[in-house]
Design a protein around this motif. Structure first.
Motif, PDB file in Angstrom:
ATOM      1  N   PHE A 112       0.763  -1.216   0.113  1.00  0.00           N
ATOM      2  CA  PHE A 112       0.121  -0.065   0.010  1.00  0.00           C
ATOM      3  C   PHE A 112       0.776   1.473   0.015  1.00  0.00           C
ATOM      4  O   PHE A 112       0.509   2.203  -0.457  1.00  0.00           O
ATOM      5  CB  PHE A 112      -0.926  -0.039   1.208  1.00  0.00           C
ATOM      6  N   ILE A 113       2.049   1.346   0.595  1.00  0.00           N
ATOM      7  CA  ILE A 113       2.986   2.436   0.397  1.00  0.00           C
ATOM      8  C   ILE A 113       3.582   2.565  -0.518  1.00  0.00           C
ATOM      9  O   ILE A 113       3.874   3.495  -1.137  1.00  0.00           O
ATOM     10  CB  ILE A 113       3.841   2.371   1.738  1.00  0.00           C
ATOM     11  N   THR A 114       3.703   1.319  -1.400  1.00  0.00           N
ATOM     12  CA  THR A 114       4.417   1.353  -2.810  1.00  0.00           C
ATOM     13  C   THR A 114       3.268   1.783  -3.917  1.00  0.00           C
ATOM     14  O   THR A 114       3.045   2.657  -4.292  1.00  0.00           O
ATOM     15  CB  THR A 114       5.097   0.363  -3.174  1.00  0.00           C
ATOM     16  N   MET A 115       2.418   0.535  -4.147  1.00  0.00           N
ATOM     17  CA  MET A 115       1.564   0.527  -5.550  1.00  0.00           C
ATOM     18  C   MET A 115       0.475   1.525  -5.199  1.00  0.00           C
ATOM     19  O   MET A 115       0.297   2.093  -6.186  1.00  0.00           O
ATOM     20  CB  MET A 115       1.261  -0.756  -5.663  1.00  0.00           C
ATOM     21  N   ARG A 116      -0.198   1.533  -3.962  1.00  0.00           N
ATOM     22  CA  ARG A 116      -1.486   2.250  -3.877  1.00  0.00           C
ATOM     23  C   ARG A 116      -1.095   3.824  -4.073  1.00  0.00           C
ATOM     24  O   ARG A 116      -1.826   4.415  -4.388  1.00  0.00           O
ATOM     25  CB  ARG A 116      -2.130   1.881  -2.461  1.00  0.00           C
ATOM     26  N   ALA A 117       0.425   4.179  -3.550  1.00  0.00           N
ATOM     27  CA  ALA A 117       0.563   5.538  -3.623  1.00  0.00           C
ATOM     28  C   ALA A 117       1.587   5.753  -4.668  1.00  0.00           C
ATOM     29  O   ALA A 117       2.465   6.820  -4.529  1.00  0.00           O
ATOM     30  CB  ALA A 117       1.173   5.938  -2.069  1.00  0.00           C
ATOM     31  N   ALA A 118       1.554   5.020  -5.697  1.00  0.00           N
ATOM     32  CA  ALA A 118       2.635   5.190  -6.505  1.00  0.00           C
ATOM     33  C   ALA A 118       2.717   6.564  -7.214  1.00  0.00           C
ATOM     34  O   ALA A 118       3.897   7.038  -7.611  1.00  0.00           O
ATOM     35  CB  ALA A 118       2.583   4.043  -7.789  1.00  0.00           C
ATOM     36  N   ASP A 119       1.512   7.176  -7.492  1.00  0.00           N
ATOM     37  CA  ASP A 119       1.554   8.366  -8.565  1.00  0.00           C
ATOM     38  C   ASP A 119       2.088   9.423  -7.408  1.00  0.00           C
ATOM     39  O   ASP A 119       2.917  10.317  -7.771  1.00  0.00           O
ATOM     40  CB  ASP A 119       0.377   8.767  -9.037  1.00  0.00           C
ATOM     41  N   GLN A 120       1.844   9.277  -6.089  1.00  0.00           N
ATOM     42  CA  GLN A 120       2.339  10.453  -5.094  1.00  0.00           C
ATOM     43  C   GLN A 120       3.799  10.278  -4.879  1.00  0.00           C
ATOM     44  O   GLN A 120       4.441  11.272  -4.873  1.00  0.00           O
ATOM     45  CB  GLN A 120       1.417  10.088  -3.833  1.00  0.00           C
ATOM     46  N   ILE A 121       4.224   8.873  -5.026  1.00  0.00           N
ATOM     47  CA  ILE A 121       5.647   8.726  -4.973  1.00  0.00           C
ATOM     48  C   ILE A 121       6.311   9.347  -6.331  1.00  0.00           C
ATOM     49  O   ILE A 121       7.579   9.996  -6.294  1.00  0.00           O
ATOM     50  CB  ILE A 121       6.004   7.202  -4.607  1.00  0.00           C
ATOM     51  N   ARG A 122       5.799   9.100  -7.286  1.00  0.00           N
ATOM     52  CA  ARG A 122       6.318   9.839  -8.546  1.00  0.00           C
ATOM     53  C   ARG A 122       6.584  11.069  -8.444  1.00  0.00           C
ATOM     54  O   ARG A 122       7.652  11.608  -8.875  1.00  0.00           O
ATOM     55  CB  ARG A 122       5.074   9.333  -9.725  1.00  0.00           C
ATOM     56  N   MET A 123       5.621  11.782  -7.834  1.00  0.00           N
ATOM     57  CA  MET A 123       5.556  13.186  -7.884  1.00  0.00           C
ATOM     58  C   MET A 123       6.446  13.847  -6.641  1.00  0.00           C
ATOM     59  O   MET A 123       7.493  14.615  -6.726  1.00  0.00           O
ATOM     60  CB  MET A 123       4.145  13.885  -7.355  1.00  0.00           C
ATOM     61  N   THR A 124       6.237  13.109  -5.184  1.00  0.00           N
ATOM     62  CA  THR A 124       6.843  13.558  -4.331  1.00  0.00           C
ATOM     63  C   THR A 124       8.616  13.137  -4.370  1.00  0.00           C
ATOM     64  O   THR A 124       9.426  14.105  -3.965  1.00  0.00           O
ATOM     65  CB  THR A 124       6.504  13.026  -2.865  1.00  0.00           C
ATOM     66  N   VAL A 125       8.824  11.980  -4.831  1.00  0.00           N
ATOM     67  CA  VAL A 125      10.141  11.475  -4.808  1.00  0.00           C
ATOM     68  C   VAL A 125      10.757  11.664  -6.326  1.00  0.00           C
ATOM     69  O   VAL A 125      11.967  12.356  -6.280  1.00  0.00           O
ATOM     70  CB  VAL A 125      10.401   9.858  -4.466  1.00  0.00           C
ATOM     71  N   GLY A 126      10.085  11.189  -7.384  1.00  0.00           N
ATOM     72  CA  GLY A 126      10.499  11.511  -8.556  1.00  0.00           C
ATOM     73  C   GLY A 126      10.632  12.698  -9.073  1.00  0.00           C
ATOM     74  O   GLY A 126      11.813  13.308  -9.470  1.00  0.00           O
TER      75      GLY A 126
END
Lengths: 315, 269
Positions: free
Chosen positions: A87-101
């Motif tokens: 859930f911290i990775t796949m569910r929030a993947a777009d948020q990670i794409r923006m915040t981290v990427g």
């Protein structure tokens, strides 16, 4: 953190979840910039109540967790987020794409129960694709401890480096592999078993212990291999891949789909740089029916017997 | 009324014209122009010598399509020297883009473009401000009504309210249009006030083009709960052929249209 014989023993008495709370409590003691945000897992990962005013419970809201960590980082904190790995990775993947990427913010994500450990809950609760997704995010560092000491040290690494880190937590009660302190900055991988070069096996997370056990069985059968614990999945330790570039047979072992994880990472490097033969041991691109951890390891060939028989067959 | 924010609209138009065939989000910028003008010129706290001043107010442009309205307002108050500093909004050497890219030293607090993430980011910022003992700064978050179709907006709203983040002011630009047409015909947000209210926000409903309404809303100071200003606006407000026209969600400002729009805003080409 200073590691003594006593606290190393204390750390090895923990399991992979309790080591999260232990790590963050100790990091917070020496750095009040550390903040922990958890998504209804504060008690499971022994964090609740350990960081005083620097912890935030947000409930089951992983898509909020990631940008929120970004906002905390923006204001000068070192934020750790904890949730279950899928859930911290796949569910929030777009948020990670923006915040981290996109923004490159140095947030730290700890994904608990990655791999097969939550097998009885079924495919929904298994993170077998998280490495594939996280590897494709620019700026992301990915680490995967193989025992509790390496886990504590990787949390310390994450807190001490101004970069985004995903800490992938596999297994549960992890037997010790490292019995003394080591320098994690100078080497992103560790040779943990060395009886010969019939093959070199790059493994990660809880699988490293299975592979070490498999290596001792193989040695009795006259097959002598080297086992390297890949504590960092990204950036992958190309130094160690170069070092074993003359070993013909290479295996990777991970509790992850053979697509996108450690096997892919090693494959990408050696296919461009060496003439080795690579065999990837992992989940064969499928979802699994609910079953115990032990049964799923057996079913997927990730237990000691499975690893021994696969390597014997290929050599 | 429109006259007072003529400059901000001119700035938006000029910047969008510079994008040429890259097309610009004129509609959703013009709907924000009056609120932007009042917020930046009368309410927002900032230090032009240090755009990262701890006690500045933070502006999170969650509806990324409104970024050009924000730049135009920043120009108006000296946070950006002039429109020429903004360039053509493309290329790796730029600072300002048609969807903002985070650059704190220049006052850009957040990267937008993936809708529904700004409020969650603001929750982190707002919580951190309180933890640092900064009770002065506010966090303004601009969301669109179309954006509120994203579930993540409400996930963040739930925890913002639970954490009693009374330093957050959400400004919901209810311009009623999105790419495919009228929002009420696509995924109705007509109960928007009730929705924010039921999530524990103090809701102030205003005409987003009425200065006294805007001033009233931005003056509200409530403890223990975040605020949402639901602003009824007209997409494309101020330029007749753009107003209420879904085609102008994103469109190319040709030379001819630019001249026509300038004329409507009282300027000569």
């Amino acid at each position: 953190m200073h590691y003594t014989e006593n606290n190393i023993r204390e750390i090895h008495n923990l399991d992979s979840r309790a080591a999260v709370g232990y790590s963050l409590e100790n990091l917070y003691k020496s750095n009040k910039k550390i903040i922990c945000v958890y998504a209804d897992v504060g008690s499971r990962f022994a964090v609740k109540g350990k960081l005083g005013d620097n912890e935030i419970e947000i409930g089951i809201a992983e898509q909020t967790l990631i940008p929120m960590l970004g906002g905390l980082y923006h204001e000068g904190y070192i934020p750790f987020g904890i949730a279950y790995a899928p859930f911290i990775t796949m569910r929030a993947a777009d948020q990670i794409r923006m915040t981290v990427g996109e923004m490159g913010l140095g947030i730290k994500l700890a994904g608990g129960s990655a791999g097969l450990v939550s097998g009885s809950l079924g495919a929904a609760s298994l993170a077998l694709d998280d490495l594939a997704m996280m590897r494709a995010i620019p700026n992301m560092t990915i680490v995967s401890p193989s025992d509790c000491l390496s886990e504590v040290k990787l949390f310390e690494y994450a807190a001490g480096h101004n970069e985004p880190v995903y800490i992938r937590l596999t297994g549960n009660k992890l037997d010790s592999i490292y019995n003394e302190d080591f320098d994690i900055n100078s080497s992103k991988s560790r040779v943990v078993y060395d009886s010969g070069t019939d093959a070199v096996v790059f493994s990660t997370g809880s699988e490293t212990l299975q592979v070490i056990k498999a290596a001792t069985v193989l040695a009795k059968k006259g097959i002598n291999i080297t086992v390297v614990d890949m504590l960092f999945i990204k950036p992958v330790d190309t130094g160690v891949l170069d070092r074993f570039a003359s070993v013909k047979n290479v295996f990777t072992v991970e509790e992850h789909n053979i697509i996108g994880g450690l096997g892919s990472s090693v494959s990408e490097y050696i296919s461009e740089n060496t003439n080795q033969r690579l065999y990837r041991i992992g989940i064969q691109d499928s979802y699994l029916y609910p079953d115990s951890y032990e049964n799923l390891l057996k079913e997927t060939g990730l237990d000691v017997d499975g690893i021994v028989s696969y390597i014997s067959k290929k050599l | 009324m429109i006259y007072e924010s003529k400059n901000i609209r001119l700035g938006i138009l000029k910047l969008c014209y510079r994008l040429g065939t890259n097309a610009a989000h004129l509609g959703g910028c013009l709907s924000l122009a009056d609120i932007m003008h009042v917020l930046y010129s009368e309410f927002l706290s900032f230090n032009t010598d240090n755009l990262m001043d701890e006690y500045r107010d933070r502006v999170i442009m969650s509806k990324g399509h409104g970024s050009i309205a924000m730049y135009s307002a920043m120009c108006e108050v000296g946070l950006i020297d002039n429109l020429d500093c903004i360039g053509d909004l493309t290329g790796k050497d730029n600072i300002y883009y048609k969807q903002e890219v985070r650059f704190p030293k220049k006052g850009i607090e957040f990267s937008s473009g993936s809708l529904g993430q700004g409020l969650a980011y603001a929750v982190g910022v707002a919580w951190a401000l309180k933890r640092k003992g900064n009770n002065k700064s506010k966090v303004y978050v601009f969301v669109g009504d179309g954006e509120c179709e994203e579930g993540s907006v409400w996930e963040a709203a739930s925890i913002a309210s639970h954490l009693k983040l009374d330093n957050i002011v959400v400004i919901a630009d209810k311009n009623d249009l999105q790419i495919d047409g009228w929002t009420r015909e696509i995924n109705s947000q007509e109960s928007m006030c009730d929705r924010w209210s039921s999530f524990g926000f103090e809701v102030i409903e205003i005409n987003g083009h009425d200065y006294s309404d805007i001033r009233h809303a931005l003056n509200v100071d409530i403890k223990q709960k975040p605020i949402t200003v639901v602003a009824h606006t007209v997409k494309g407000k101020g330029i007749s052929f753009i107003e209420n026209n879904a085609e102008w969600h994103q469109n190319v400002v040709t030379d001819e249209l630019y001249e026509k729009a300038l004329f409507e805003l009282g300027e000569v080409y």
